[in-house]
Design a protein around this motif. Structure first.
Motif, PDB file in Angstrom:
ATOM      1  N   ALA A   1      38.477  51.523  48.271  1.00  0.00           N
ATOM      2  CA  ALA A   1      38.074  50.386  47.440  1.00  0.00           C
ATOM      3  C   ALA A   1      37.967  49.126  48.282  1.00  0.00           C
ATOM      4  O   ALA A   1      38.873  48.809  49.071  1.00  0.00           O
ATOM      5  CB  ALA A   1      39.082  50.180  46.311  1.00  0.00           C
ATOM      6  N   SER A   2      36.865  48.408  48.114  1.00  0.00           N
ATOM      7  CA  SER A   2      36.677  47.115  48.773  1.00  0.00           C
ATOM      8  C   SER A   2      36.421  46.071  47.694  1.00  0.00           C
ATOM      9  O   SER A   2      35.600  46.293  46.796  1.00  0.00           O
ATOM     10  CB  SER A   2      35.494  47.179  49.732  1.00  0.00           C
ATOM     11  OG  SER A   2      35.199  45.897  50.247  1.00  0.00           O
ATOM     12  N   LYS A   3      37.117  44.943  47.789  1.00  0.00           N
ATOM     13  CA  LYS A   3      37.013  43.914  46.751  1.00  0.00           C
ATOM     14  C   LYS A   3      35.896  42.928  47.044  1.00  0.00           C
ATOM     15  O   LYS A   3      35.763  42.433  48.175  1.00  0.00           O
ATOM     16  CB  LYS A   3      38.341  43.166  46.606  1.00  0.00           C
ATOM     17  CG  LYS A   3      38.338  42.176  45.438  1.00  0.00           C
ATOM     18  CD  LYS A   3      39.682  41.500  45.249  1.00  0.00           C
ATOM     19  CE  LYS A   3      39.992  40.505  46.334  1.00  0.00           C
ATOM     20  NZ  LYS A   3      41.121  39.611  46.006  1.00  0.00           N
ATOM     21  N   GLY A   4      35.103  42.654  46.030  1.00  0.00           N
ATOM     22  CA  GLY A   4      34.084  41.622  46.113  1.00  0.00           C
ATOM     23  C   GLY A   4      34.315  40.582  45.029  1.00  0.00           C
ATOM     24  O   GLY A   4      34.502  40.921  43.865  1.00  0.00           O
TER      25      GLY A   4
ATOM     26  N   THR B   1      36.621  42.720  51.197  1.00  0.00           N
ATOM     27  CA  THR B   1      37.955  42.884  51.781  1.00  0.00           C
ATOM     28  C   THR B   1      38.602  44.149  51.230  1.00  0.00           C
ATOM     29  O   THR B   1      38.381  44.523  50.075  1.00  0.00           O
ATOM     30  CB  THR B   1      38.851  41.675  51.452  1.00  0.00           C
ATOM     31  OG1 THR B   1      38.910  41.501  50.020  1.00  0.00           O
ATOM     32  CG2 THR B   1      38.311  40.405  52.079  1.00  0.00           C
ATOM     33  N   PRO B   2      39.421  44.830  52.032  1.00  0.00           N
ATOM     34  CA  PRO B   2      40.095  46.044  51.543  1.00  0.00           C
ATOM     35  C   PRO B   2      41.001  45.724  50.361  1.00  0.00           C
ATOM     36  O   PRO B   2      41.650  44.675  50.332  1.00  0.00           O
ATOM     37  CB  PRO B   2      40.915  46.499  52.755  1.00  0.00           C
ATOM     38  CG  PRO B   2      40.299  45.815  53.933  1.00  0.00           C
ATOM     39  CD  PRO B   2      39.766  44.520  53.431  1.00  0.00           C
ATOM     40  N   TRP B   3      41.027  46.630  49.393  1.00  0.00           N
ATOM     41  CA  TRP B   3      41.898  46.462  48.229  1.00  0.00           C
ATOM     42  C   TRP B   3      42.876  47.633  48.192  1.00  0.00           C
ATOM     43  O   TRP B   3      42.458  48.798  48.091  1.00  0.00           O
ATOM     44  CB  TRP B   3      41.075  46.409  46.946  1.00  0.00           C
ATOM     45  CG  TRP B   3      41.890  46.298  45.690  1.00  0.00           C
ATOM     46  CD1 TRP B   3      42.188  47.294  44.810  1.00  0.00           C
ATOM     47  CD2 TRP B   3      42.523  45.124  45.173  1.00  0.00           C
ATOM     48  NE1 TRP B   3      42.962  46.814  43.776  1.00  0.00           N
ATOM     49  CE2 TRP B   3      43.185  45.486  43.976  1.00  0.00           C
ATOM     50  CE3 TRP B   3      42.598  43.793  45.610  1.00  0.00           C
ATOM     51  CZ2 TRP B   3      43.896  44.576  43.203  1.00  0.00           C
ATOM     52  CZ3 TRP B   3      43.317  42.887  44.836  1.00  0.00           C
ATOM     53  CH2 TRP B   3      43.950  43.272  43.654  1.00  0.00           C
ATOM     54  N   LYS B   4      44.165  47.336  48.259  1.00  0.00           N
ATOM     55  CA  LYS B   4      45.181  48.387  48.319  1.00  0.00           C
ATOM     56  C   LYS B   4      46.132  48.342  47.132  1.00  0.00           C
ATOM     57  O   LYS B   4      47.156  49.036  47.127  1.00  0.00           O
ATOM     58  CB  LYS B   4      45.956  48.262  49.637  1.00  0.00           C
ATOM     59  CG  LYS B   4      45.056  48.432  50.863  1.00  0.00           C
ATOM     60  CD  LYS B   4      45.825  48.279  52.159  1.00  0.00           C
ATOM     61  CE  LYS B   4      44.889  48.439  53.356  1.00  0.00           C
ATOM     62  NZ  LYS B   4      45.599  48.274  54.660  1.00  0.00           N
TER      63      LYS B   4
ATOM     64  N   PRO C   1      48.088  33.147  46.520  1.00  0.00           N
ATOM     65  CA  PRO C   1      47.465  33.133  47.846  1.00  0.00           C
ATOM     66  C   PRO C   1      46.943  34.473  48.342  1.00  0.00           C
ATOM     67  O   PRO C   1      46.103  34.519  49.235  1.00  0.00           O
ATOM     68  CB  PRO C   1      48.606  32.636  48.751  1.00  0.00           C
ATOM     69  CG  PRO C   1      49.854  33.102  48.056  1.00  0.00           C
ATOM     70  CD  PRO C   1      49.554  32.988  46.589  1.00  0.00           C
ATOM     71  N   ASP C   2      47.452  35.591  47.795  1.00  0.00           N
ATOM     72  CA  ASP C   2      47.074  36.891  48.346  1.00  0.00           C
ATOM     73  C   ASP C   2      47.011  37.938  47.240  1.00  0.00           C
ATOM     74  O   ASP C   2      47.408  37.692  46.095  1.00  0.00           O
ATOM     75  CB  ASP C   2      48.066  37.317  49.434  1.00  0.00           C
ATOM     76  CG  ASP C   2      49.517  37.265  48.967  1.00  0.00           C
ATOM     77  OD1 ASP C   2      49.810  37.819  47.881  1.00  0.00           O
ATOM     78  OD2 ASP C   2      50.345  36.663  49.669  1.00  0.00           O
ATOM     79  N   ASP C   3      46.514  39.112  47.598  1.00  0.00           N
ATOM     80  CA  ASP C   3      46.311  40.178  46.620  1.00  0.00           C
ATOM     81  C   ASP C   3      47.611  40.635  45.968  1.00  0.00           C
ATOM     82  O   ASP C   3      47.654  40.891  44.756  1.00  0.00           O
ATOM     83  CB  ASP C   3      45.633  41.391  47.276  1.00  0.00           C
ATOM     84  CG  ASP C   3      44.170  41.149  47.595  1.00  0.00           C
ATOM     85  OD1 ASP C   3      43.586  40.230  47.000  1.00  0.00           O
ATOM     86  OD2 ASP C   3      43.613  41.881  48.428  1.00  0.00           O
ATOM     87  N   GLU C   4      48.667  40.758  46.769  1.00  0.00           N
ATOM     88  CA  GLU C   4      49.929  41.265  46.230  1.00  0.00           C
ATOM     89  C   GLU C   4      50.476  40.351  45.128  1.00  0.00           C
ATOM     90  O   GLU C   4      50.838  40.810  44.039  1.00  0.00           O
ATOM     91  CB  GLU C   4      50.967  41.415  47.350  1.00  0.00           C
ATOM     92  CG  GLU C   4      50.662  42.491  48.360  1.00  0.00           C
ATOM     93  CD  GLU C   4      49.673  42.055  49.429  1.00  0.00           C
ATOM     94  OE1 GLU C   4      49.309  42.890  50.274  1.00  0.00           O
ATOM     95  OE2 GLU C   4      49.253  40.864  49.419  1.00  0.00           O
ATOM     96  N   SER C   5      50.532  39.066  45.403  1.00  0.00           N
ATOM     97  CA  SER C   5      51.085  38.141  44.410  1.00  0.00           C
ATOM     98  C   SER C   5      50.128  37.966  43.231  1.00  0.00           C
ATOM     99  O   SER C   5      50.568  37.829  42.082  1.00  0.00           O
ATOM    100  CB  SER C   5      51.399  36.786  45.056  1.00  0.00           C
ATOM    101  OG  SER C   5      50.269  36.258  45.720  1.00  0.00           O
ATOM    102  N   ALA C   6      48.826  37.994  43.502  1.00  0.00           N
ATOM    103  CA  ALA C   6      47.851  37.887  42.414  1.00  0.00           C
ATOM    104  C   ALA C   6      47.952  39.081  41.480  1.00  0.00           C
ATOM    105  O   ALA C   6      47.874  38.940  40.253  1.00  0.00           O
ATOM    106  CB  ALA C   6      46.444  37.775  42.988  1.00  0.00           C
ATOM    107  N   GLU C   7      48.166  40.260  42.039  1.00  0.00           N
ATOM    108  CA  GLU C   7      48.303  41.448  41.198  1.00  0.00           C
ATOM    109  C   GLU C   7      49.533  41.364  40.311  1.00  0.00           C
ATOM    110  O   GLU C   7      49.473  41.660  39.110  1.00  0.00           O
ATOM    111  CB  GLU C   7      48.394  42.702  42.080  1.00  0.00           C
ATOM    112  CG  GLU C   7      48.540  43.982  41.251  1.00  0.00           C
ATOM    113  CD  GLU C   7      48.946  45.174  42.089  1.00  0.00           C
ATOM    114  OE1 GLU C   7      48.482  46.279  41.788  1.00  0.00           O
ATOM    115  OE2 GLU C   7      49.733  44.998  43.036  1.00  0.00           O
TER     116      GLU C   7
END
Length: 585
Positions: free
Chosen positions: A266-269, A310-313, A561-567
């Protein structure tokens, strides 16, 4: 599954009938094709299969187009970047599909849009870029019949300033103007599903595949489904099961208990939305960045700007834009804008996940590499998997998937979807001719009539019928005047709405095209939905609370600021119909 008198209406009642048909397959005649996944590829497969005369059902664990297919750049295009890779066949294929959609299949949904490709160097770049876009147009000219879109044009600095006044004066010495298509991606998907239903396909949202079953010989012969609205679980039998679940491909493959299959990452757009009046321009821009291509796209009452890559993990269901994503898009747009944008200009965002097909297939998988963009494979007999590709070529992907599933039998039942217009396409010119009369009758502006024709095509007559029956339906929503009350009622009566979020996210675009994500209009919308769906007051208030919590969680996630905290922030809001946890066999 007779097509006699089959309706294109998607309702809770039609969903119940589809679930009954699925249950019946376990006791009597199996389905010919069971499609897993209600994005553009799954919807296209359902239409392809049913129009070949195959008994067909399509199921989706959430709403139609709830994943990637409602979160694209909303473009139907040939892919200029593939010319740099000398992949002429792929570009020609995509351009053929683009023109087929514009000219025949969905002229109401897919509209021409032009872009400027800014040039920084007077001589060599104009020749280089001009030659590439000339080749792009030449490949489109190989398609039989009249051209769907104009030829590209070279534009001087003065002409560029006339077309896009807000392009920074020193950002380019000139440009090349070329044409592609734009589409409301979620409406394309729901229209594909409704068209498939009109030919006899069974279609059910909020219905999750929790197991893939096999016969005594090890062939996949169906699935176990869970109705997420009731929790009811039941088996379904099918001669062919086709997995079209995008970024969930490997998760679904695992239900067959096989090691084989396709590998998908998965790649995030991310895209941002700003009001149309905020940027002076009548055409779009295409800009090269160090990571991807950035589009500035004129769309209805606003501009869409994106995308990232960007990669989505994290979990796959709720990707969100972070503060860093938004800053990246703003920075790259502002590099060429005379009047720079700020975060305060943004009225909405969305984030989607691209299913990036990884090279090769897992061991033990039979496959047919049918395109550089997508692959069809079979990790187990009876199970077909398709992954990769893009929205523009959904019809080709669908044809390839059904051909692969049928094997030698495909020759006796060839695809006919090049000749099957989607609902709303036939009679479009008639409704266009009636548009002025409707405008006079109901006091609609030309812009509103265009909006309705773009969304419904010849099905505008259904909207008018609602207004004739109840004149209050012809009025705009008080706090979202771009939409009529009739459009909400129609979403409920014809377009398969089960929950309030289905309306805000996929039948309209209010989740990201107004600054409050549609919260001010929620009371009026929920009252219309409640009347159509028979909700009591407790249910209506619960739906309002659920969507409000979702909207607030999305807004808060954008500040992280980042994917982890946004999730973590986004997942604080519970899903209105949570999916079951899958356990590979």
């Amino acid at each position: 599954m007779s097509t006699s008198g089959t309706s294109s209406k998607l309702t809770p009642q039609s969903r119940a009938q589809s679930l009954d048909a699925l249950r019946a397959s376990a006791e009597g005649e199996p389905l010919d094709v069971l499609v897993i996944g209600g994005g553009v590829t799954g919807a296209g497969i359902a239409l392809d299969a049913v129009t070949r005369g195959l008994t067909t059902a399509v199921v989706e664990s959430q709403d139609w187009a709830a994943g990637t297919s409602s979160r694209s750049s909303k473009l139907v295009h040939g892919g200029l970047r593939y010319l740099q890779m000398l992949d002429f066949n792929l570009v020609h294929e995509a351009l053929t599909e683009r023109d087929l959609l514009i000219k025949k299949l969905a002229p109401h949904l897919v509209k021409p849009v032009s872009f400027l490709y800014p040039l920084e160097h007077r001589v060599w770049e104009r020749g280089y870029v001009g030659a590439g876009i000339m080749l792009y147009d030449t490949l489109a000219s190989l398609i039989p019949g009249k051209r769907a879109l104009p030829f590209h044009k070279h534009v001087s600095r003065k002409g560029m300033e006339r077309l896009f006044p807000d392009l920074r004066h020193d950002a380019a010495v000139g440009a090349v103007r070329y044409w592609d298509g734009s589409v409301d991606d979620a409406r394309l998907v729901s229209t594909l599903i409704r068209t498939a239903a009109s030919y006899g396909a069974s279609a059910a949202t909020r219905t999750q595949v929790v197991e893939l079953t096999k016969d005594s010989g090890g062939r996949v012969d169906g699935a176990v489904l869970q109705d997420l609205e009731t929790g009811d679980t039941f088996p379904v039998k099918a001669r062919n099961v086709i997995n079209a679940t995008g970024v969930w491909t490997e998760e679904t493959e695992g239900l067959a208990g096989e090691e084989g299959g396709l590998r998908v990452l998965a790649s995030k757009g991310v895209h941002i939305v700003v009001p149309r009046e905020r940027i002076k321009g009548t055409v779009g821009l295409i800009l090269q960045t160090e990571k991807s291509v950035l589009f500035v796209i004129p769309w209805s009452r606003y501009w869409v700007i994106g995308t990232t890559d960007t990669p989505w993990k994290q979990e796959l269901k709720h990707p969100v834009a972070t503060a860093a994503d938004i800053e990246y898009v703003l920075d790259h747009a502002n590099a060429v804008l005379a009047d720079p944008l700020t975060k305060d200009d943004i009225i909405g965002t969305w984030a989607g996940l691209r299913p990036l097909l990884q090279p090769g297939t897992k061991e033990g998988t039979s496959s047919a590499k049918v395109s550089r963009e997508h692959t069809v494979a079979s990790p187990a007999p009876g199970l077909t998997v398709i992954a990769g590709g893009k929205l523009t070529t959904y019809r080709v992907m669908a044809e390839d998937a059904v051909d692969f599933a049928l094997g030698d039998g495909a020759k006796a039942r060839p695809s006919i979807t090049t000749e099957v217009p989607l609902l709303g396409a036939v009679g479009l010119d008639v409704q266009q001719n009636w548009g002025r009369r409707h405008a006079r009758t109901y006091g609609w502006t030309p812009a509103l009539v265009d909006h309705l024709l773009h969304r419904y095509g010849s099905l505008l007559s259904d909207i008018v019928e609602l207004c004739e029956t109840d004149p209050s339906m012809s009025k705009p929503l008080e706090h979202a005047p771009a939409y009529l009350r009739a459009e909400i009622a129609y979403a409920v009566s014809h377009e398969g709405v089960l929950h309030l979020e289905d309306i805000l996210l996929h039948r309209t675009r209010l989740n990201y095209e107004v600054a409050d994500r549609g919260l001010a209009a929620l009371e009026e919308i929920s009252q219309i939905a409640a009347a159509g769906l028979g909700w009591d007051e407790d249910t209506r208030l619960a739906e309002v609370a659920s969507y409000t919590a979702r909207a607030e969680a999305e807004a808060a996630a954008e500040l992280e600021p980042d994917d982890e905290s946004a999730e973590r922030t986004r997942l604080a809001a519970a899903d209105v119909s949570p999916t079951a946890t899958l356990s590979p066999r």
